[in-house]
Design a protein around this motif. Structure first.
Motif, mmCIF file in Angstrom:
data_model
loop_
_atom_site.group_PDB
_atom_site.id
_atom_site.type_symbol
_atom_site.label_atom_id
_atom_site.label_comp_id
_atom_site.label_asym_id
_atom_site.label_seq_id
_atom_site.Cartn_x
_atom_site.Cartn_y
_atom_site.Cartn_z
ATOM 1 N N PHE A 27 0.798 -0.889 -0.269
ATOM 2 C CA PHE A 27 0.202 0.071 -0.034
ATOM 3 C C PHE A 27 0.598 1.218 -0.149
ATOM 4 O O PHE A 27 0.559 2.282 -0.683
ATOM 5 C CB PHE A 27 -1.085 -0.051 1.360
ATOM 6 N N ALA A 30 2.085 1.528 -3.294
ATOM 7 C CA ALA A 30 0.914 1.893 -4.708
ATOM 8 C C ALA A 30 0.427 3.357 -3.989
ATOM 9 O O ALA A 30 0.953 4.399 -5.003
ATOM 10 C CB ALA A 30 -0.286 1.239 -4.085
ATOM 11 N N PHE A 31 0.755 4.182 -3.015
ATOM 12 C CA PHE A 31 0.550 5.620 -2.301
ATOM 13 C C PHE A 31 1.905 6.346 -3.765
ATOM 14 O O PHE A 31 1.997 7.621 -4.429
ATOM 15 C CB PHE A 31 0.742 5.587 -0.935
ATOM 16 N N ALA A 34 1.169 6.415 -6.693
ATOM 17 C CA ALA A 34 -0.178 7.429 -6.444
ATOM 18 C C ALA A 34 0.078 8.511 -7.201
ATOM 19 O O ALA A 34 -0.367 9.383 -7.470
ATOM 20 C CB ALA A 34 -1.048 6.577 -6.387
ATOM 21 N N ILE A 145 1.369 -0.277 -9.819
ATOM 22 C CA ILE A 145 0.600 -0.956 -9.341
ATOM 23 C C ILE A 145 0.169 -1.723 -9.490
ATOM 24 O O ILE A 145 0.389 -2.623 -8.507
ATOM 25 C CB ILE A 145 -0.661 0.912 -9.372
ATOM 26 N N ALA A 149 0.120 -5.386 -6.718
ATOM 27 C CA ALA A 149 -0.292 -5.484 -6.608
ATOM 28 C C ALA A 149 -0.806 -6.688 -6.111
ATOM 29 O O ALA A 149 -0.992 -7.969 -7.530
ATOM 30 C CB ALA A 149 -1.818 -4.864 -6.712
ATOM 31 N N VAL A 153 -6.800 -7.089 -3.494
ATOM 32 C CA VAL A 153 -6.642 -5.460 -3.459
ATOM 33 C C VAL A 153 -6.096 -4.674 -5.160
ATOM 34 O O VAL A 153 -6.205 -3.318 -5.127
ATOM 35 C CB VAL A 153 -5.769 -5.116 -2.450
ATOM 36 N N ARG A 154 -5.841 -5.404 -6.128
ATOM 37 C CA ARG A 154 -5.448 -4.774 -7.328
ATOM 38 C C ARG A 154 -6.538 -3.884 -7.991
ATOM 39 O O ARG A 154 -6.518 -2.497 -8.505
ATOM 40 C CB ARG A 154 -4.785 -5.313 -8.553
ATOM 41 N N LEU A 157 -6.251 -0.779 -5.353
ATOM 42 C CA LEU A 157 -5.248 0.318 -5.596
ATOM 43 C C LEU A 157 -4.656 1.063 -6.983
ATOM 44 O O LEU A 157 -5.074 1.830 -6.910
ATOM 45 C CB LEU A 157 -3.914 -0.668 -5.050
ATOM 46 N N CYS A 160 -6.605 3.528 -7.545
ATOM 47 C CA CYS A 160 -6.331 4.993 -6.960
ATOM 48 C C CYS A 160 -5.924 6.087 -7.728
ATOM 49 O O CYS A 160 -5.336 6.837 -7.318
ATOM 50 C CB CYS A 160 -5.478 4.693 -5.482
#
Length: 478
Positions: A27, A30-31, A34, A145, A149, A153-154, A157, A160
């Motif tokens: 996560f 991914a953040f 993003a 991402i 992932a 949860v792909r 994420l 996002c």
């Protein structure tokens, strides 16, 4: 199954059985990725508050006339189209992580050039650079991402990416209330700088490392992202991974996802979202809103809320259901929007475009205000519908459906298609309204939305809960 498919499947790690909790660092990674789309959204939203500020600028600061203001807003899409091509080349050669780090350079440089601008050409040059960065970020962030992932949860994420874009746009609108254009550009340097710092601490995607035969690094990256308790198998060493060859377009595993990816990007831009956003401030003014900039913030808040809702339910509802539902909502709202213009603009078809921007109603004042509120409701419903499906899902599916060895080329073409369509629709929308009138233009968008729903139902596969290898196997028919 071709040798390339066998190799690609063998190279990928497999989770051990059991209900072991997943690692949480995925996560954070991914953040970090993003933040690229957040910067991209801020660059897109920057022109809305900056253009009025630049129109009022006093010498020696540059001042925009109508023609320069038009290019100031549109040139980002041209830079982004070039960025899509460059990003497709970079992502396969430099890797996903380095490509994200590279895109921070034109982001920061572009905003720095705008900050220091003394001439209009410096403003346009800075916008072109930020557009180039937008194109790279819009391609690489979804790919990074999707590859880090796990399937459960792909969707969350991956969605996002679009959520961060609309948050970036909203931040630009809000900051534009208190900052003039130079300080707003300074603020634009912050998200990409923060992304550079965070991404330096994140690993490359395990899938890309495996294609480079870096098995030890891939295992370390997977344990960092998903946790050491997962018990990953040591993948065997395979033959060198081949790049994209034109002859491969004969394979259903290549041409099917390619056709779907490009079509999704075309339908996203033909949905009418740019037309609705173009009319947003005018419609709020018709509904007696005193502050037209408040309209932009309201639109931004709607986008953020419904994109966040889509992210939360993406892995439960599935991609196809949300795309179809989104398309149906846009059909209804675009049709109602067209009906509003038909009722308020029933004049001859040779009016100028300036006249089209201000609906001329023969209705009494109360009826006209009521119709304006109908338009506000239709517009908000359209934006909400777009944010739930056709906003985030084309970008998510683009990152999921392509085999690993063609991902750079295929996603590059998809991003190029999206940005070129955005440029064409934005530049030609005025001409289209003069020919069809506004109500005809919105009814045409409604017709495209109907086609997009049919395309979703008959051509788009469901990818929720599937690994990227299972999605490739689906297209190969195995």
């Amino acid at each position: 199954m071709t040798p390339e498919d066998q190799e690609e499947t063998q190279l990928l790690p497999r989770p051990s059985s059991g209900s072991v909790p997943r690692g949480r660092r995925v996560f954070l990674a991914a953040f970090a990725a993003a933040l690229g789309p957040l910067s991209f959204g801020f660059a897109l939203g920057y022109s809305s508050p900056a253009i009025p500020s630049l129109r009022r600028a006093a010498p020696p600061a540059p001042r925009l006339d109508d023609a320069a203001a038009s290019w100031f807003g549109a040139i980002v899409t041209l830079g982004a189209a070039a960025g899509g091509v460059l990003g497709g080349w970079l992502v396969d050669r430099a890797g996903r992580k380095l490509s994200l780090l590279f895109c921070t350079v034109p982001f920061v440089t572009g905003f720095a050039v705008i900050t220091a601008a003394q001439h209009v050409w410096m403003l346009l040059g800075g916008r072109l650079l930020t557009g180039l960065a937008c194109g790279i970020a819009s391609l690489v962030a979804p790919v990074y991402i999707s590859e880090i992932a796990y399937p459960e949860v792909r969707g969350l994420l991956g969605s996002c990416v679009q959520l961060m874009v609309v948050i970036g746009i909203l931040l630009a609108y809000l900051a534009g209330w208190v900052l003039e254009w130079r300080w707003l550009a300074v603020l634009g340097c912050v998200p990409p700088s923060f992304m550079m710092l965070l991404m330096c601490c994140m690993p490359e995607t395990p899938r890309f490392l495996l294609t480079q035969h870096k098995h030890q690094e891939a295992s370390a990256a997977m344990q960092f992202l998903w946790g050491p308790e997962q018990g990953w198998e040591e993948p065997p060493v395979g033959a060198e991974h081949q790049g994209f060859q034109l002859a491969e377009l004969r394979r259903p595993g290549i041409y099917k996802p390619f056709a779907i990816g490009v079509s999704l990007m075309v339908f996203q831009q033909l949905s009418g979202i740019n037309a609705v956003m173009f009319y947003a401030e005018t419609i709020f003014e018709e509904a007696k809103f005193k502050n037209s900039s408040l309209a932009s913030v309201i639109v931004g808040v709607i986008q953020v809320l419904f994109t966040a809702m889509a992210a939360l339910i993406m892995d439960r509802a599935g991609r196809r259901l949300l795309l179809a539902l989104s398309g149906v909502v846009m059909v209804v709202s675009a049709s109602a929007f067209g009906a509003y213009f038909k009722l308020t603009q029933g004049g001859p078809s040779n009016s100028s475009h300036v006249d089209l921007l201000a609906p001329i109603s023969t209705e009494p004042a109360d009826a006209s205000a009521g119709l304006a509120w109908l338009a506000v409701g239709s517009m908000c419903l359209f934006i909400a519908g777009f944010a739930v499906g056709w906003g985030p899902i084309p970008w998510l599916l683009m990152s999921e459906i392509f085999p690993l060895h063609v991902k750079g080329v295929a996603t590059g073409i998809c991003v190029l298609t999206n940005w070129l369509m955005a440029f064409l629709v934005t530049k030609e929308f005025s001409s289209l309204m003069e020919v069809l009138r506004p109500y005809g233009a919105f009814w045409l968008a409604s017709a495209f939305c109907i086609v997009s729903v049919l395309f979703t139902l008959f051509c788009v596969p469901e990818t929720k809960g599937k690994t990227l290898e299972q999605i490739t196997a689906h297209f190969e028919g195995r």
